[in-house]
Design a protein around this motif. Structure first.
Motif, PDB file in Angstrom:
ATOM      1  N   GLU A   1       1.009  -1.245   0.051  1.00 41.26           N
ATOM      2  CA  GLU A   1       0.102  -0.033   0.077  1.00 41.26           C
ATOM      3  C   GLU A   1       0.886   1.431  -0.127  1.00 41.26           C
ATOM      4  O   GLU A   1       0.554   2.283  -0.528  1.00 41.26           O
ATOM      5  CB  GLU A   1      -0.785  -0.084   1.198  1.00 41.26           C
ATOM      6  CG  GLU A   1      -2.045  -0.727   1.021  1.00 41.26           C
ATOM      7  CD  GLU A   1      -2.757  -1.195   2.503  1.00 41.26           C
ATOM      8  OE1 GLU A   1      -2.342  -1.381   3.431  1.00 41.26           O
ATOM      9  OE2 GLU A   1      -4.117  -1.171   2.186  1.00 41.26           O
ATOM     10  N   TRP A   2       2.005   1.132   0.596  1.00 40.50           N
ATOM     11  CA  TRP A   2       2.740   2.393   0.964  1.00 40.50           C
ATOM     12  C   TRP A   2       3.488   2.799  -0.633  1.00 40.50           C
ATOM     13  O   TRP A   2       3.661   3.828  -1.099  1.00 40.50           O
ATOM     14  CB  TRP A   2       3.929   2.365   1.851  1.00 40.50           C
ATOM     15  CG  TRP A   2       3.351   2.395   3.236  1.00 40.50           C
ATOM     16  CD1 TRP A   2       3.703   1.499   4.380  1.00 40.50           C
ATOM     17  CD2 TRP A   2       2.841   3.721   3.822  1.00 40.50           C
ATOM     18  NE1 TRP A   2       3.061   2.130   5.414  1.00 40.50           N
ATOM     19  CE2 TRP A   2       2.694   3.413   5.128  1.00 40.50           C
ATOM     20  CE3 TRP A   2       2.444   4.833   3.283  1.00 40.50           C
ATOM     21  CZ2 TRP A   2       1.996   4.500   6.115  1.00 40.50           C
ATOM     22  CZ3 TRP A   2       1.746   5.695   4.130  1.00 40.50           C
ATOM     23  CH2 TRP A   2       1.229   5.535   5.187  1.00 40.50           C
ATOM     24  N   MET A   3       3.849   1.527  -1.263  1.00 42.12           N
ATOM     25  CA  MET A   3       4.427   1.646  -2.660  1.00 42.12           C
ATOM     26  C   MET A   3       3.485   2.479  -3.664  1.00 42.12           C
ATOM     27  O   MET A   3       3.754   3.457  -4.340  1.00 42.12           O
ATOM     28  CB  MET A   3       4.728   0.260  -3.441  1.00 42.12           C
ATOM     29  CG  MET A   3       5.987  -0.014  -2.985  1.00 42.12           C
ATOM     30  SD  MET A   3       7.330   0.721  -2.823  1.00 42.12           S
ATOM     31  CE  MET A   3       7.628   1.663  -1.332  1.00 42.12           C
ATOM     32  N   ALA A   4       2.155   2.113  -3.713  1.00 39.57           N
ATOM     33  CA  ALA A   4       1.307   2.714  -4.261  1.00 39.57           C
ATOM     34  C   ALA A   4       1.018   4.251  -4.009  1.00 39.57           C
ATOM     35  O   ALA A   4       0.622   5.029  -4.549  1.00 39.57           O
ATOM     36  CB  ALA A   4      -0.309   2.144  -4.194  1.00 39.57           C
ATOM     37  N   PHE A   5       1.218   4.380  -2.550  1.00 39.96           N
ATOM     38  CA  PHE A   5       1.282   5.816  -2.139  1.00 39.96           C
ATOM     39  C   PHE A   5       2.269   6.607  -2.480  1.00 39.96           C
ATOM     40  O   PHE A   5       1.955   7.778  -2.982  1.00 39.96           O
ATOM     41  CB  PHE A   5       1.061   5.705  -0.689  1.00 39.96           C
ATOM     42  CG  PHE A   5       0.926   6.964   0.254  1.00 39.96           C
ATOM     43  CD1 PHE A   5       2.245   7.703   0.783  1.00 39.96           C
ATOM     44  CD2 PHE A   5      -0.363   8.074   0.247  1.00 39.96           C
ATOM     45  CE1 PHE A   5       1.939   8.759   1.322  1.00 39.96           C
ATOM     46  CE2 PHE A   5      -0.135   9.096   0.810  1.00 39.96           C
ATOM     47  CZ  PHE A   5       0.744   9.467   1.421  1.00 39.96           C
ATOM     48  N   VAL A   6       3.418   6.121  -2.560  1.00 40.46           N
ATOM     49  CA  VAL A   6       4.714   6.982  -2.576  1.00 40.46           C
ATOM     50  C   VAL A   6       4.621   7.198  -4.205  1.00 40.46           C
ATOM     51  O   VAL A   6       5.032   8.208  -4.774  1.00 40.46           O
ATOM     52  CB  VAL A   6       6.099   6.495  -2.045  1.00 40.46           C
ATOM     53  CG1 VAL A   6       6.020   6.802  -0.595  1.00 40.46           C
ATOM     54  CG2 VAL A   6       6.294   4.990  -2.595  1.00 40.46           C
ATOM     55  N   TYR A   7       4.330   6.237  -5.014  1.00 48.40           N
ATOM     56  CA  TYR A   7       4.346   6.443  -6.608  1.00 48.40           C
ATOM     57  C   TYR A   7       2.693   7.038  -7.068  1.00 48.40           C
ATOM     58  O   TYR A   7       2.622   6.925  -8.121  1.00 48.40           O
ATOM     59  CB  TYR A   7       4.596   5.383  -7.060  1.00 48.40           C
ATOM     60  CG  TYR A   7       6.098   4.998  -7.184  1.00 48.40           C
ATOM     61  CD1 TYR A   7       6.804   4.254  -6.401  1.00 48.40           C
ATOM     62  CD2 TYR A   7       6.962   5.763  -8.043  1.00 48.40           C
ATOM     63  CE1 TYR A   7       8.240   3.905  -6.147  1.00 48.40           C
ATOM     64  CE2 TYR A   7       8.377   5.761  -8.060  1.00 48.40           C
ATOM     65  CZ  TYR A   7       8.909   4.600  -7.167  1.00 48.40           C
ATOM     66  OH  TYR A   7      10.193   4.467  -7.164  1.00 48.40           O
TER      67      TYR A   7
END
Lengths: 226, 166
Positions: B8-14
């Motif tokens: 989820e964080w990866m989708a957030f930071v990108y």
């Protein structure tokens, strides 16, 4: 009012242009069905930059990257009859290029090339157009080289995700289609890739700031006797 | 405290999340030092990666590819136009043969490139340049023939008009 008129006319023209714009899939269909050289030339012109960047970043060498990109297009053309119209062309092209990169990396592992055989990284490829003075440019090159080396130390299955996502801007879903893995796996590899890159880059920076002294000759035992 | 997953964080930071999807993560960040540190480290690494920019790709053999493919396409297009304009069968037969030969060259070239892994690029470049020179000469000859056909057609049309005017 006049401005609004021209803006409206411009938008209409753009919509008309988009209406007649040929998609990659349509171009590839023309290549497949009638060996259309012009259509293939358009695809090459559109995608060569991105594929060259991908290959360069995967193998860490600009000339090898260009060779691999060229080979990718040759392969796409040679196997044009195998292209399925329902497949997205970009996904197909990325996959062909990535597989060639994997093959090259496996080949290099089996037969490591001597420093003379690889010209390594061309600093011209790494120049960031910061407009800084000589010192600024040198820093830019050093940083680029550091990142290049760090990426080469990253395992390939993390490197492919990092390159496709961070540098080529593909969506996670698209990367999943290219690499034929679940989207969740792509995201977890991305996170792990960033973690490992952070460690590699931190070690490289520390080494840069605290270079090791030249190796001292080992003392013989008898010389220690007082 | 339940933390968002790394995925989820990866989708957030990108920035692949919608506003409604990213809002709870943004709120979590404000209240969780651990996640804030993780996201900060990831963003730092992303910034470092941006330090490697690649200049415009150098077109090497791909540029001659494009020019050559475009020249071949021009030949094919010119062939179709001539076929429509003129009833001279020998001209149409020549262009059809030219198109077939061009397709054969494209196929052979692609096969040779695929098989040899582009080790002898210099030879290919020389071949392409030679082909381009040949094509340029043939294009010139075709242009001259076209002009002759156009002139003849013009003359015939002129005679028709003057005949119908009588």
């Amino acid at each position: 009012m006049v401005v609004a008129f021209y803006m409206g006319a411009g938008m209409s023209l753009l919509n008309l242009t988009n209406l007649f714009a040929v998609s990659d899939e349509q171009l590839m269909w023309r290549v497949r069905s009638s060996d259309d050289g012009e259509a293939f030339g358009q695809l090459v012109g559109k995608w060569q930059g991105a594929i060259q960047r991908l290959c360069l970043r995967m193998v860490g060498d600009s000339h090898k990257g260009e060779d691999l990109a060229q080979e990718a297009f040759a392969k796409v053309f040679a196997h044009r009859k195998d292209y399925h119209a329902n497949a997205k062309f970009s996904t197909y092209l990325w996959r062909v290029a990535m597989n060639l990169c994997y093959d090259e990396l496996r080949r290099l592992k089996r037969r490591p090339e001597s420093p003379l055989e690889t010209d390594g990284f061309s600093l011209l490829d790494g120049l960031a157009s910061s407009g800084a003075g000589p010192d600024g440019e040198l820093e830019g090159n050093e940083q680029a080289e550091m990142v290049r080396e760090a990426l080469q130390k990253l395992p390939e299955h993390y490197r492919s995700v990092v390159v496709l996502k961070h540098y080529e801007g593909l969506k996670f879903r698209e990367i999943a289609e290219v690499l034929e893995i679940p989207e969740g796996t792509v995201k977890s590899r991305m996170a792990e890739g960033l973690d490992q890159l952070e460690q590699i880059l931190t070690r490289a920076l520390r080494a840069e700031m605290n270079p090791l002294p030249p190796a001292q000759p080992r003392l013989k035992k008898e010389s220690l006797v007082l | 405290m339940k933390h968002p997953t790394r995925e989820e964080w990866m989708a957030f930071v990108y920035e692949e999340l919608s506003e409604s999807e990213s809002k709870p993560l943004q709120e979590h960040l404000q209240g969780c030092a651990e996640c804030e540190r993780s996201v900060g480290r990831w963003r730092g690494t992303m910034g470092a990666l941006d330090g490697w920019k690649i200049s415009q790709a150098r077109p090497r053999i791909l540029a001659p590819w494009v020019r050559w493919a475009a020249a071949a396409a021009v030949l094919l297009v010119v062939g179709v136009l001539i076929g429509q304009m003129s009833a001279q069968r020998s001209f149409k037969n020549e262009m059809a043969a030219e198109s077939a030969r061009t397709r054969e060259i494209i196929t052979q070239f692609a096969k040779a490139v695929a098989e040899n892994r582009v080790r002898d690029q210099e030879a290919y470049l020389a071949t392409l340049r030679e082909l381009e020179t040949q094509r340029a000469g043939e294009m010139k000859a075709m242009r001259e023939d076209l002009e002759t056909v156009a002139a003849n057609t013009q003359a015939q049309l002129g005679r028709l008009v003057s005949f119908s005017g009588q």
